[in-house]
Design a protein around this motif. Structure first.
Motif, PDB file in Angstrom:
ATOM      1  N   ARG A   1      -2.973 -44.425 -72.022  1.00 33.35           N
ATOM      2  CA  ARG A   1      -1.866 -45.026 -72.780  1.00 33.35           C
ATOM      3  C   ARG A   1      -0.576 -44.239 -72.540  1.00 33.35           C
ATOM      4  O   ARG A   1       0.494 -44.804 -72.372  1.00 33.35           O
ATOM      5  CB  ARG A   1      -2.182 -45.033 -74.271  1.00 33.35           C
ATOM      6  CG  ARG A   1      -3.160 -46.089 -74.687  1.00 33.35           C
ATOM      7  CD  ARG A   1      -2.470 -47.432 -74.859  1.00 33.35           C
ATOM      8  NE  ARG A   1      -3.466 -48.472 -75.077  1.00 33.35           N
ATOM      9  CZ  ARG A   1      -3.763 -49.406 -74.207  1.00 33.35           C
ATOM     10  NH1 ARG A   1      -3.115 -49.479 -73.067  1.00 33.35           N
ATOM     11  NH2 ARG A   1      -4.682 -50.289 -74.465  1.00 33.35           N
ATOM     12  N   ILE A   2      -0.724 -42.893 -72.560  1.00 34.80           N
ATOM     13  CA  ILE A   2       0.466 -42.059 -72.327  1.00 34.80           C
ATOM     14  C   ILE A   2       1.017 -42.310 -70.924  1.00 34.80           C
ATOM     15  O   ILE A   2       2.217 -42.461 -70.724  1.00 34.80           O
ATOM     16  CB  ILE A   2       0.114 -40.568 -72.534  1.00 34.80           C
ATOM     17  CG1 ILE A   2      -0.224 -40.326 -74.002  1.00 34.80           C
ATOM     18  CG2 ILE A   2       1.249 -39.677 -72.089  1.00 34.80           C
ATOM     19  CD1 ILE A   2      -0.709 -38.942 -74.317  1.00 34.80           C
TER      20      ILE A   2
ATOM     21  N   GLU B   1       0.723 -44.988 -69.206  1.00 28.96           N
ATOM     22  CA  GLU B   1       1.348 -46.307 -69.235  1.00 28.96           C
ATOM     23  C   GLU B   1       2.747 -46.236 -69.844  1.00 28.96           C
ATOM     24  O   GLU B   1       3.687 -46.856 -69.350  1.00 28.96           O
ATOM     25  CB  GLU B   1       0.472 -47.226 -70.077  1.00 28.96           C
ATOM     26  CG  GLU B   1       0.346 -48.625 -69.573  1.00 28.96           C
ATOM     27  CD  GLU B   1      -0.708 -49.367 -70.387  1.00 28.96           C
ATOM     28  OE1 GLU B   1      -0.306 -50.182 -71.213  1.00 28.96           O
ATOM     29  OE2 GLU B   1      -1.912 -49.083 -70.219  1.00 28.96           O
ATOM     30  N   ALA B   2       2.869 -45.459 -70.946  1.00 29.52           N
ATOM     31  CA  ALA B   2       4.172 -45.317 -71.590  1.00 29.52           C
ATOM     32  C   ALA B   2       5.179 -44.717 -70.607  1.00 29.52           C
ATOM     33  O   ALA B   2       6.305 -45.187 -70.486  1.00 29.52           O
ATOM     34  CB  ALA B   2       4.055 -44.455 -72.836  1.00 29.52           C
TER      35      ALA B   2
ATOM     36  N   GLN C   1       5.079 -44.929 -67.440  1.00 29.93           N
ATOM     37  CA  GLN C   1       5.388 -45.868 -66.364  1.00 29.93           C
ATOM     38  C   GLN C   1       6.283 -47.003 -66.855  1.00 29.93           C
ATOM     39  O   GLN C   1       6.921 -47.673 -66.056  1.00 29.93           O
ATOM     40  CB  GLN C   1       4.098 -46.449 -65.788  1.00 29.93           C
ATOM     41  CG  GLN C   1       3.508 -45.525 -64.749  1.00 29.93           C
ATOM     42  CD  GLN C   1       2.367 -46.164 -64.024  1.00 29.93           C
ATOM     43  OE1 GLN C   1       1.424 -46.653 -64.623  1.00 29.93           O
ATOM     44  NE2 GLN C   1       2.435 -46.167 -62.703  1.00 29.93           N
ATOM     45  N   THR C   2       6.284 -47.242 -68.170  1.00 25.20           N
ATOM     46  CA  THR C   2       7.088 -48.338 -68.695  1.00 25.20           C
ATOM     47  C   THR C   2       8.557 -47.934 -68.836  1.00 25.20           C
ATOM     48  O   THR C   2       9.447 -48.721 -68.569  1.00 25.20           O
ATOM     49  CB  THR C   2       6.544 -48.803 -70.058  1.00 25.20           C
ATOM     50  OG1 THR C   2       5.139 -49.003 -69.935  1.00 25.20           O
ATOM     51  CG2 THR C   2       7.183 -50.085 -70.497  1.00 25.20           C
ATOM     52  N   VAL C   3       8.794 -46.690 -69.250  1.00 18.34           N
ATOM     53  CA  VAL C   3      10.181 -46.223 -69.322  1.00 18.34           C
ATOM     54  C   VAL C   3      10.739 -46.186 -67.906  1.00 18.34           C
ATOM     55  O   VAL C   3      10.110 -45.642 -67.018  1.00 18.34           O
ATOM     56  CB  VAL C   3      10.245 -44.798 -69.910  1.00 18.34           C
ATOM     57  CG1 VAL C   3      11.678 -44.338 -70.004  1.00 18.34           C
ATOM     58  CG2 VAL C   3       9.597 -44.759 -71.267  1.00 18.34           C
ATOM     59  N   PRO C   4      11.906 -46.792 -67.685  1.00 14.64           N
ATOM     60  CA  PRO C   4      12.502 -46.733 -66.349  1.00 14.64           C
ATOM     61  C   PRO C   4      12.620 -45.281 -65.879  1.00 14.64           C
ATOM     62  O   PRO C   4      13.249 -44.464 -66.548  1.00 14.64           O
ATOM     63  CB  PRO C   4      13.874 -47.366 -66.556  1.00 14.64           C
ATOM     64  CG  PRO C   4      13.691 -48.282 -67.707  1.00 14.64           C
ATOM     65  CD  PRO C   4      12.682 -47.636 -68.598  1.00 14.64           C
ATOM     66  N   THR C   5      11.973 -44.972 -64.727  1.00 11.27           N
ATOM     67  CA  THR C   5      11.853 -43.592 -64.265  1.00 11.27           C
ATOM     68  C   THR C   5      13.193 -42.867 -64.178  1.00 11.27           C
ATOM     69  O   THR C   5      13.339 -41.754 -64.687  1.00 11.27           O
ATOM     70  CB  THR C   5      11.184 -43.568 -62.877  1.00 11.27           C
ATOM     71  OG1 THR C   5       9.992 -44.337 -62.960  1.00 11.27           O
ATOM     72  CG2 THR C   5      10.854 -42.170 -62.465  1.00 11.27           C
ATOM     73  N   PHE C   6      14.159 -43.521 -63.543  1.00 14.79           N
ATOM     74  CA  PHE C   6      15.426 -42.824 -63.326  1.00 14.79           C
ATOM     75  C   PHE C   6      16.167 -42.588 -64.636  1.00 14.79           C
ATOM     76  O   PHE C   6      16.791 -41.548 -64.832  1.00 14.79           O
ATOM     77  CB  PHE C   6      16.304 -43.604 -62.344  1.00 14.79           C
ATOM     78  CG  PHE C   6      17.544 -42.862 -61.980  1.00 14.79           C
ATOM     79  CD1 PHE C   6      17.468 -41.704 -61.238  1.00 14.79           C
ATOM     80  CD2 PHE C   6      18.780 -43.291 -62.412  1.00 14.79           C
ATOM     81  CE1 PHE C   6      18.605 -40.985 -60.924  1.00 14.79           C
ATOM     82  CE2 PHE C   6      19.922 -42.582 -62.108  1.00 14.79           C
ATOM     83  CZ  PHE C   6      19.832 -41.431 -61.366  1.00 14.79           C
ATOM     84  N   LEU C   7      16.042 -43.564 -65.546  1.00 19.37           N
ATOM     85  CA  LEU C   7      16.668 -43.421 -66.867  1.00 19.37           C
ATOM     86  C   LEU C   7      16.079 -42.218 -67.596  1.00 19.37           C
ATOM     87  O   LEU C   7      16.795 -41.432 -68.228  1.00 19.37           O
ATOM     88  CB  LEU C   7      16.433 -44.710 -67.658  1.00 19.37           C
ATOM     89  CG  LEU C   7      17.268 -44.956 -68.907  1.00 19.37           C
ATOM     90  CD1 LEU C   7      18.736 -44.803 -68.606  1.00 19.37           C
ATOM     91  CD2 LEU C   7      16.974 -46.331 -69.470  1.00 19.37           C
ATOM     92  N   LEU C   8      14.755 -42.043 -67.489  1.00 19.98           N
ATOM     93  CA  LEU C   8      14.087 -40.918 -68.133  1.00 19.98           C
ATOM     94  C   LEU C   8      14.569 -39.595 -67.541  1.00 19.98           C
ATOM     95  O   LEU C   8      14.913 -38.651 -68.266  1.00 19.98           O
ATOM     96  CB  LEU C   8      12.570 -41.048 -67.983  1.00 19.98           C
ATOM     97  CG  LEU C   8      11.742 -39.949 -68.627  1.00 19.98           C
ATOM     98  CD1 LEU C   8      11.983 -39.887 -70.118  1.00 19.98           C
ATOM     99  CD2 LEU C   8      10.258 -40.152 -68.349  1.00 19.98           C
TER     100      LEU C   8
ATOM    101  N   ARG D   1      -2.968 -41.805 -61.847  1.00 20.02           N
ATOM    102  CA  ARG D   1      -3.810 -42.992 -61.745  1.00 20.02           C
ATOM    103  C   ARG D   1      -4.754 -42.907 -60.546  1.00 20.02           C
ATOM    104  O   ARG D   1      -5.931 -43.224 -60.638  1.00 20.02           O
ATOM    105  CB  ARG D   1      -2.951 -44.244 -61.599  1.00 20.02           C
ATOM    106  CG  ARG D   1      -2.404 -44.679 -62.918  1.00 20.02           C
ATOM    107  CD  ARG D   1      -1.578 -45.918 -62.814  1.00 20.02           C
ATOM    108  NE  ARG D   1      -1.201 -46.325 -64.155  1.00 20.02           N
ATOM    109  CZ  ARG D   1      -1.898 -47.178 -64.883  1.00 20.02           C
ATOM    110  NH1 ARG D   1      -2.962 -47.755 -64.387  1.00 20.02           N
ATOM    111  NH2 ARG D   1      -1.519 -47.469 -66.100  1.00 20.02           N
TER     112      ARG D   1
END
Lengths: 345, 275
Positions: free
Chosen positions: B112-113, B115-116, B118-125, B154
């Protein structure tokens, strides 16, 4: 994101009720992920020096200790981490993203104002890169091993290696500075009245360079994916059967190879939406387009952490929604997958 | 023809590796090739490339030597990219092994972590992390590492799940070894091979993210970086486009070579990489 094959239950074809249940199931599935992201963003904000009140006071340029304490009391920022966290979550639940210091307005409204521009760019870029990627990747697969295939494969490698913002600047140098065909940046010509149709064309003209740049940076991915999927499907039994029945080659390629090969491309559109959103930060900055990405850059520059946190959450929500939409579209393309609710997981 | 293509790819791997080696040598010997601080003004501003043999690639608007900037920038871009990718791969391996080898509950939680993340836009993070932590080379490495470990996790998890039922794992368990020892010393080595196929892509991606962050002004202000040079040249697109073109070319060549070399390495080891 979960893949489709393992999470999609095998239910018979179905009506509207099943569709609604599927949507709810898909949303329920996204909730733990969103909750984790919200927690993560809270800790990110905690990590920063100073809180929202410090930023606000610095922004308005004054304020004594009593005023600060008052504000902290009102926003629940003064107490321990636990109660700050509770306040934060409660506010998120009513979609209150806090106050933007840089804009002196609430974060939600600033984001909603910028969102349409980014969506317009993202959707156009996805359409452009996916369609060209499918065609070029398909061509490479059909001529596999030939010079065209080698050229397309190498082109994909080179495209993948170029930074998007650099590609955008090269486009500006060539098409805006040297040839003067296209505008340098912005979303529309200022102080111009073209009438309704004219302004649409004006915006379209402004979007050519940024959208092409964004699409080019993701084109390679779709080309490679489509090429690989076509080659995989080509080796399957039903293609052999279709050829053996003497169907015209054109038919076999389009219906029996092309259509199933589109599935991984569609999945990738959902998975890549986050990357695309990240890419639009630099592209919007290069072309001065007032979207979500440029907003993120402004938030960083003005140290407006509430706004940055809001953009992170909004961006995540956007990615989740795109993925749900993609999952729905998937059922239309693949007759083996029918929408059904529930029993998986 | 397919054989020819394969040969071409093999040659690409070798060529990419060689050029990469040259870039690494230049980066290592930067202060010997271009002595002095590359941020110092050394000549007349905006000398065009090839106009003055002492400043072969010209100077920028502050009279800084572009070639010296590129050479010193190689050091920053390559080392930050490599370190960030190494961090991402290490975190990915750790999380992937734990998820794959632990029970269902821990596996579910870790996935789940993942997945979280991967859901946040990588560059934004990465952008948010650097702006919160502060713009230093180390923080850029940390930010890229934190935002780009999920693919490795993964992959490793899938491999560990595949291997953990193997006979030699049972044998180790019967021999009385602890779970941690089995996970990291028996299972992990076997699961590592496919990770090699990810190295090239991860390093290339890290270099690109680093350059984009630097382009947005989020890099160590005391160090030259290719992305920062492009941001600096942006103001002079009309009169001095070479200030933008040259550093970008350096990034593209470096990333291309990293990818080619990574691909070649994976092929040489017989790992089916990207198609």
């Amino acid at each position: 994101m979960t893949s489709h094959s393992d999470s999609m239950p095998n239910a018979p074809p179905s009506g509207a009720a099943r569709f609604v249940r599927f949507v709810f199931w898909r949303i329920a599935q996204a909730i733990p992920v969103l909750a984790l992201v919200a927690v993560g963003v809270f800790f990110l904000l905690e990590l920063a020096e100073g809180d929202a009140v410090d930023a606000y006071l610095a922004g308005i340029g004054s304020g004594d200790a009593g005023f600060a304490a008052d504000l902290r009391e009102r926003y629940g920022l003064g107490d321990g981490v636990g109660s700050r966290f509770a306040t934060y979550i409660m506010r998120l639940l009513v979609l209150d993203f806090g106050q933007s210091v840089a804009f002196s307005r609430d974060v939600g409204s600033v984001i909603m104002e910028r969102l349409p521009n980014t969506l317009l760019m993202m959707v156009s870029a996805i359409a452009l890169s996916a369609s060209f990627g499918v065609v070029l990747g398909g061509l490479a697969a059909l001529r596999r091993g030939g010079p065209l295939d080698a050229g397309i494969t190498f082109g994909a490698l080179v495209l993948n290696a170029m930074p998007g913002f650099w590609l955008g600047l090269l486009g500006i140098i060539l098409f805006a500075v040297k040839l003067r065909w296209l505008p340098i940046g912005g979303l529309s010509t200022l102080d111009a009245d073209y009438g309704p149709l004219g302004s649409v064309l004006d915006v379209a003209r402004h979007l050519i360079l940024p959208v092409t740049t964004l699409a080019l940076t993701y084109l390679a991915l779709y080309m490679r994916l489509m090429r690989g999927a076509m080659i995989d499907v080509d080796n399957s039994g039903w293609v052999l059967a279709a050829r053996a029945r003497g169907l015209p080659a054109r038919n076999v390629v389009l219906r029996h190879i092309g259509r199933p090969a589109l599935l991984p491309v569609v999945t990738m559109i959902g998975l890549q939406s986050g990357t695309l959103l990240g890419g639009s930060i630099v592209i919007e900055t290069v072309f001065s387009i007032p979207g979500l990405g440029a907003l993120a850059y402004e938030a960083v520059n003005q140290r407006d952490l509430q706004l940055l946190a809001g953009i992170l959450l909004a961006g995540t929500l956007l990615v989740v929604i795109v993925n749900i939409v993609v999952d729905l579209a998937y059922g239309l393309l693949d007759p083996r997958v029918r929408l059904g609710a529930g029993d998986a997981q | 023809m397919i054989a020819a293509l394969r040969e071409f790819r093999g040659a690409g791997g070798v060529l990419g590796g060689l050029v990469l080696l040259v870039i690494a040598l230049i980066a290592a010997a930067a202060s010997w090739i271009a002595p002095g601080d590359p941020l110092n003004m050394v000549a007349r501003p905006l000398t065009q490339p090839f106009a003055d043999p002492r400043y072969l690639l010209g100077t920028d608007q502050l009279g800084r030597n572009v070639l010296a900037g590129l050479v010193h920038g190689a050091r920053v871009s390559m080392s930050v990219g490599a370190a960030a990718a190494a961090a991402a791969i290490c975190v990915g391996i750790l999380v992937g092994t734990m998820a794959g080898f632990s029970g269902r509950r821990i596996d579910n939680g870790l996935m789940r972590i993942t997945e979280a993340f991967q859901t946040v836009p990588t560059f934004l993070l990465a952008l948010a992390l650097v702006s919160v932590l502060g713009a230093s080379a180390l923080n850029v490495v940390v930010a890229i590492g934190i935002s780009s470990w999920p693919p490795t996790a993964r992959l490793v998890r899938a491999e560990v799940l595949r291997l953990k039922g193997a006979d030699y794992v049972d044998a180790a368990r019967l021999a009385g070894r602890g779970s941690l020892a089995i996970a990291f010393m028996e299972v992990l080595p076997g699961a590592l091979q496919p990770v090699v196929a990810l190295i090239g892509v991860t390093v290339g991606e890290a270099i690109l993210v680093e350059s984009a962050l630097a382009f947005l002004g989020l890099s160590d202000p005391n160090l030259v970086s290719w992305g920062g040079m492009i941001a600096n040249g942006r103001a002079l697109l009309r009169t001095a486009p070479y200030l933008v073109v040259l550093p970008g070319l350096a990034i593209a060549i470096a990333v291309l070579c990293v990818t080619l070399a990574g691909d070649g390495l994976a092929n040489r080891l017989g790992i089916v990489g990207r198609r």
